[in-house]
Design a protein around this motif. Structure first.
Motif, mmCIF file in Angstrom:
data_model
loop_
_atom_site.group_PDB
_atom_site.id
_atom_site.type_symbol
_atom_site.label_atom_id
_atom_site.label_comp_id
_atom_site.label_asym_id
_atom_site.label_seq_id
_atom_site.Cartn_x
_atom_site.Cartn_y
_atom_site.Cartn_z
ATOM 1 N N UNK A 1 12.578 18.673 -6.623
ATOM 2 C CA UNK A 1 11.276 19.343 -6.514
ATOM 3 C C UNK A 1 10.146 18.319 -6.478
ATOM 4 N N UNK A 2 10.224 17.322 -7.328
ATOM 5 C CA UNK A 2 9.178 16.291 -7.360
ATOM 6 C C UNK A 2 9.157 15.524 -6.048
ATOM 7 N N UNK A 3 10.332 15.160 -5.556
ATOM 8 C CA UNK A 3 10.415 14.414 -4.301
ATOM 9 C C UNK A 3 9.851 15.240 -3.146
ATOM 10 N N UNK A 4 10.194 16.512 -3.106
ATOM 11 C CA UNK A 4 9.686 17.372 -2.029
ATOM 12 C C UNK A 4 8.167 17.457 -2.090
ATOM 13 N N UNK A 5 7.621 17.640 -3.279
ATOM 14 C CA UNK A 5 6.168 17.714 -3.424
ATOM 15 C C UNK A 5 5.472 16.427 -3.042
ATOM 16 N N UNK A 6 6.172 15.310 -3.221
ATOM 17 C CA UNK A 6 5.593 14.004 -2.889
ATOM 18 C C UNK A 6 5.811 13.638 -1.426
ATOM 19 N N UNK A 7 6.598 14.454 -0.714
ATOM 20 C CA UNK A 7 6.859 14.173 0.694
ATOM 21 C C UNK A 7 7.821 13.025 0.920
ATOM 22 N N UNK A 8 8.750 12.830 -0.019
ATOM 23 C CA UNK A 8 9.743 11.765 0.111
ATOM 24 C C UNK A 8 11.132 12.344 -0.108
ATOM 25 N N UNK A 9 12.155 11.550 0.160
ATOM 26 C CA UNK A 9 13.525 11.992 -0.053
ATOM 27 C C UNK A 9 13.946 11.725 -1.495
ATOM 28 N N UNK B 1 0.826 -1.199 0.000
ATOM 29 C CA UNK B 1 0.000 0.000 0.000
ATOM 30 C C UNK B 1 0.863 1.253 0.000
ATOM 31 N N UNK B 2 1.944 1.218 0.753
ATOM 32 C CA UNK B 2 2.849 2.367 0.793
ATOM 33 C C UNK B 2 3.518 2.601 -0.557
ATOM 34 N N UNK B 3 3.833 1.514 -1.253
ATOM 35 C CA UNK B 3 4.425 1.646 -2.586
ATOM 36 C C UNK B 3 3.462 2.337 -3.540
ATOM 37 N N UNK B 4 2.199 1.906 -3.501
ATOM 38 C CA UNK B 4 1.182 2.507 -4.364
ATOM 39 C C UNK B 4 1.019 3.988 -4.031
ATOM 40 N N UNK B 5 0.947 4.288 -2.741
ATOM 41 C CA UNK B 5 0.762 5.682 -2.324
ATOM 42 C C UNK B 5 1.954 6.545 -2.714
ATOM 43 N N UNK B 6 3.149 5.995 -2.608
ATOM 44 C CA UNK B 6 4.344 6.752 -2.988
ATOM 45 C C UNK B 6 4.337 7.055 -4.475
ATOM 46 N N UNK C 1 14.798 5.067 -5.585
ATOM 47 C CA UNK C 1 14.473 3.666 -5.300
ATOM 48 C C UNK C 1 13.332 3.190 -6.189
ATOM 49 N N UNK C 2 12.520 4.135 -6.654
ATOM 50 C CA UNK C 2 11.357 3.810 -7.474
ATOM 51 C C UNK C 2 11.591 4.084 -8.964
ATOM 52 N N UNK C 3 12.306 5.165 -9.271
ATOM 53 C CA UNK C 3 12.425 5.606 -10.661
ATOM 54 C C UNK C 3 13.869 5.962 -11.010
ATOM 55 N N UNK C 4 14.220 5.737 -12.287
ATOM 56 C CA UNK C 4 15.546 6.121 -12.762
ATOM 57 C C UNK C 4 15.634 7.612 -13.027
ATOM 58 N N UNK C 5 14.499 8.265 -13.182
ATOM 59 C CA UNK C 5 14.455 9.695 -13.478
ATOM 60 C C UNK C 5 13.040 10.113 -13.816
ATOM 61 N N UNK C 6 12.861 11.381 -14.177
ATOM 62 C CA UNK C 6 11.520 11.880 -14.487
ATOM 63 C C UNK C 6 10.887 11.187 -15.699
ATOM 64 N N UNK C 7 11.651 10.874 -16.763
ATOM 65 C CA UNK C 7 11.019 10.151 -17.877
ATOM 66 C C UNK C 7 10.371 8.845 -17.444
ATOM 67 N N UNK C 8 10.977 8.165 -16.475
ATOM 68 C CA UNK C 8 10.422 6.891 -16.015
ATOM 69 C C UNK C 8 9.072 7.087 -15.341
ATOM 70 N N UNK C 9 8.888 8.232 -14.671
ATOM 71 C CA UNK C 9 7.585 8.528 -14.057
ATOM 72 C C UNK C 9 6.532 8.676 -15.141
ATOM 73 N N UNK C 10 6.878 9.429 -16.196
ATOM 74 C CA UNK C 10 5.927 9.646 -17.290
ATOM 75 C C UNK C 10 5.593 8.340 -18.000
ATOM 76 N N UNK C 11 6.586 7.498 -18.220
ATOM 77 C CA UNK C 11 6.343 6.211 -18.875
ATOM 78 C C UNK C 11 5.384 5.369 -18.045
#
Length: 219
Positions: free
Chosen positions: A50-58, A21-26, A64-74
């Motif tokens: 900036x993205x990490x700060x807005x998401x409340x994570x380090x 559940x925490x993974x999904x929420x993150x 740990x989740x993404x290689x970079x911003x393109x990976x989020x969009x994919x």
């Protein structure tokens, strides 16, 4: 004899459930943070911090989740594409994939949130000043779609056919997006007319593929 250390029957392991559940929420928090930033800044100016700060994570947790911003969009785009694929007529897809996709589009099968991401990404000019990023995203989506087609088509289908089909369909989506965004400015909250306009562009693009690129007049 009952094992006193065993969990009660019918229960789910709480730590495992919480972790998932925490993974999904993150992931949702990261996507939401990026989308909010895209509405205010060109993507070329947005940083992982900036993205990490807005998401409340380090920053470390982000990587740990993404290689970079393109990976989020994919991940976001492929998630929406997966929902579209799930609504395609599988039997028709195997016989006439372009017709199956055109029927899906005609039935309003393109998720408004998917288009909302396109608008946000291009709100400050083509791909927010970083067109190479969007091209990379479309390329990754093409690879994802090819993998899904291999699952959907009968075993033994020509791999070159599937590779060509996946690349062609993704290029049709990208071309439809380009023409759609070149028209009237699209608002953050898309109207039914905005959604219909994209569907028309995408149907025309898929139609060109279906006709084998024979020249036609614009209708």
């Amino acid at each position: 004899m009952t094992d006193p250390t065993a969990p009660p029957r019918g229960t789910v392991d709480p730590p495992t459930g919480r972790r998932e559940l925490n993974k999904v929420r993150t992931r949702e928090a990261v996507a939401g943070s990026l989308q909010a930033l895209l509405r205010r800044h060109p993507v070329a100016e947005i940083t992982v911090d900036q993205v990490a700060e807005g998401a409340g994570i380090s920053r470390r947790t982000f990587f740990n989740y993404y290689a970079g911003l393109p990976a989020v969009l994919v991940e976001v785009f492929s998630g929406h594409a997966e929902q579209m694929v799930a609504r395609v007529d599988a039997a028709l897809l195997a016989r006439d994939p372009l017709q199956a996709l055109r029927r899906l589009v005609a039935a309003g099968g393109v998720d408004p949130d998917f288009l909302g991401w396109m608008v946000a990404l291009n709100a400050h000019g083509p791909a927010g000043g970083d067109p190479t990023l969007e091209r990379a995203v479309w390329t990754e989506l093409g690879a994802w779609f090819e993998t899904r087609l291999r699952d959907l088509f009968p075993e033994g289908t020509d791999p070159l056919y599937l590779t060509t089909l996946a690349a062609s369909v993704m290029h049709a989506f990208a071309a439809a997006e380009q023409e759609w965004l070149a028209g009237p400015t699209r608002p953050a909250s898309l109207t039914p007319q905005d959604l219909s306009a994209f569907g028309e562009h995408l149907d025309r693009a898929l139609g060109h593929l279906a006709r084998g690129w024979r020249p036609t007049s614009r209708s």
